[in-house]
Every structure is written in structure tokens, then in C-alpha cells.
Write a protein that holds these residues in place. Structure first.
Motif, mmCIF file in Angstrom:
data_model
loop_
_atom_site.group_PDB
_atom_site.id
_atom_site.type_symbol
_atom_site.label_atom_id
_atom_site.label_comp_id
_atom_site.label_asym_id
_atom_site.label_seq_id
_atom_site.Cartn_x
_atom_site.Cartn_y
_atom_site.Cartn_z
ATOM 1 N N THR A 1 0.822 -1.230 0.000
ATOM 2 C CA THR A 1 0.000 0.000 0.000
ATOM 3 C C THR A 1 0.845 1.264 0.000
ATOM 4 O O THR A 1 0.577 2.201 -0.751
ATOM 5 C CB THR A 1 -0.918 0.001 1.255
ATOM 6 O OG1 THR A 1 -1.704 -1.190 1.227
ATOM 7 C CG2 THR A 1 -1.824 1.205 1.277
ATOM 8 N N LYS A 2 1.874 1.284 0.866
ATOM 9 C CA LYS A 2 2.698 2.498 0.979
ATOM 10 C C LYS A 2 3.705 2.507 -0.179
ATOM 11 O O LYS A 2 4.748 1.841 -0.110
ATOM 12 C CB LYS A 2 3.393 2.478 2.339
ATOM 13 C CG LYS A 2 3.877 3.825 2.788
ATOM 14 C CD LYS A 2 4.264 3.790 4.256
ATOM 15 C CE LYS A 2 4.844 5.133 4.659
ATOM 16 N NZ LYS A 2 5.266 5.177 6.042
ATOM 17 N N SER B 1 2.923 8.091 0.196
ATOM 18 C CA SER B 1 2.779 7.271 1.398
ATOM 19 C C SER B 1 1.330 7.314 1.867
ATOM 20 O O SER B 1 1.021 6.940 2.984
ATOM 21 C CB SER B 1 3.713 7.766 2.498
ATOM 22 O OG SER B 1 3.483 9.129 2.718
ATOM 23 N N SER C 1 5.823 4.546 -1.233
ATOM 24 C CA SER C 1 7.189 5.038 -0.966
ATOM 25 C C SER C 1 8.114 3.911 -0.497
ATOM 26 O O SER C 1 9.333 4.023 -0.601
ATOM 27 C CB SER C 1 7.155 6.160 0.076
ATOM 28 O OG SER C 1 6.511 5.702 1.243
ATOM 29 N N ASN D 1 -1.664 5.803 -4.589
ATOM 30 C CA ASN D 1 -0.791 4.648 -4.849
ATOM 31 C C ASN D 1 -1.183 3.913 -6.133
ATOM 32 O O ASN D 1 -0.927 2.726 -6.292
ATOM 33 C CB ASN D 1 -0.749 3.714 -3.635
ATOM 34 C CG ASN D 1 -2.123 3.199 -3.259
ATOM 35 O OD1 ASN D 1 -3.105 3.484 -3.942
ATOM 36 N ND2 ASN D 1 -2.198 2.425 -2.190
#
Ligand code: CMP
Length: 153
Positions: free
Chosen positions: A95-96, A113, A98, A117
Motif C-alpha cells: 500500500t505504501k 505514502s 514510498s 498509490n
């Protein structure tokens, strides 16, 4: 549906549309040998988003997430292949974005973040079934033979 084939829902999100990345993202699924059996553009509304993100309704980012998902149309797809739910989540990354590995869609194409996404994908068989019903009518789902399916068994 072919024997052992599984289905998952992918939403290509507004940031991908705005950044001209829809084709690149679809190509990654096609190159993997995954079959597209449903594909349409939808403008999500509050009712659909409240249902789709009901498990996030108490999170501090819920309103921002909804506003982001309503900011432009999304491309909703049903993808089919053996073990496709897990395979698609590997292709898109965590999911994040970054923290996503290079080579994944999020790892290569997003630094966010938070909400931006690029893609949503069903996280289980149960959610895939619910999401197929949520976003598609039966007549929008196509059963067909694809010659390269013999290479995906
Ligand atoms: P998705 O796979 O669509 O499922 C839930 C979504 O919530 C997730 O992708 C992100 O777009 C979004 N999300 C997760 N964490 C955050 C966060 N901290 N801030 C904003 N949005 C988030």
C-alpha cells in the motif's frame, strides 16, 4: 472460467489517469499473461466508496481517500488467471508506495505514502467476489478463450 482460474478486481486510480499511466499499468498485467475479462471507466460516488472502504471509515484519512477517489474516473478491471489475487498484489507492491520494491507498479511509479498509490486490488477471494458484484454487472464480464492460456497452467 478456465479450471483453477481465479478472478480479482483492479481499480486504476485517479492519480494514474492524471499522470497518463493507465496504459503502462495495464501492460504490466498483460505482459504477465493475465487475462482481462472486464474493463470499464467509472466515476465513483459516495455510496460506492462508503461500501468499498467501509473498513476504513474510522480512519483519519477516510475523507481524503474518498475525495481523491472521486476526483477523476477510475478504470475498473476484472483480471483472471490461476492464483491471480496473490500475483496481482505482488505486481502492484505494498500500500505504501514510498516503501514498495523497485519492479512493482507502486515501487517504480509512485512515491506516495498515502492515497495516491495508483492501483487498488482485491486482497482475498471473499473481497474479490464482493468487489466483482459491487463494480460489474454480469453482462459486463466476458468469458472467452485466449491462446496463451495453455502457458499459464
Ligand atoms: P487501497 O488498496 O485502495 O485500500 C485502501 C486505501 O487507503 C489504500 O489503497 C490507499 O489508497 C489509502 N490509504 C492507505 N493508507 C493511507 C493513509 N495513511 N493516508 C491516506 N490514504 C491511505
Amino acid at each position: 472460467m478456465a479450471d483453477k482460474a481465479e478472478r480479482t478486481v483492479v481499480l486504476i486510480k485517479p492519480d494514474a489517469l492524471q499522470r497518463n499511466l493507465m496504459g503502462e499499468i495495464i501492460q504490466r498485467f498483460e505482459r504477465k499473461g493475465i487475462k482481462i475479462v472486464g474493463c470499464k471507466m467509472i466515476r465513483l460516488d459516495d455510496a460506492l466508496l462508503d461500501e468499498h472502504y467501509s473498513h476504513h471509515k474510522d480512519k483519519p484519512f477516510f475523507d481524503d481517500l474518498k475525495n481523491f477517489m472521486k476526483s477523476a474516473p477510475v478504470l475498473a478491471m476484472i483480471l483472471e488467471a490461476p492464483e491471480v489475487i496473490k500475483a496481482v498484489r505482488i505486481i502492484i507492491g505494498p500500500t505504501k508506495a514510498s516503501e514498495a520494491d523497485a519492479g512493482s507498479i507502486r515501487g517504480d511509479l509512485s512515491i506516495s505514502s498515502a492515497s495516491a498509490n495508483l492501483v487498488h486490488a482485491s486482497d482475498s477471494n471473499e473481497s474479490a467476489e464482493q468487489e466483482i458484484k459491487r463494480f460489474f454487472k454480469p453482462e459486463e464480464i466476458f468469458n472467452y478463450e485466449k491462446i496463451d492460456e495453455s502457458f499459464s497452467g
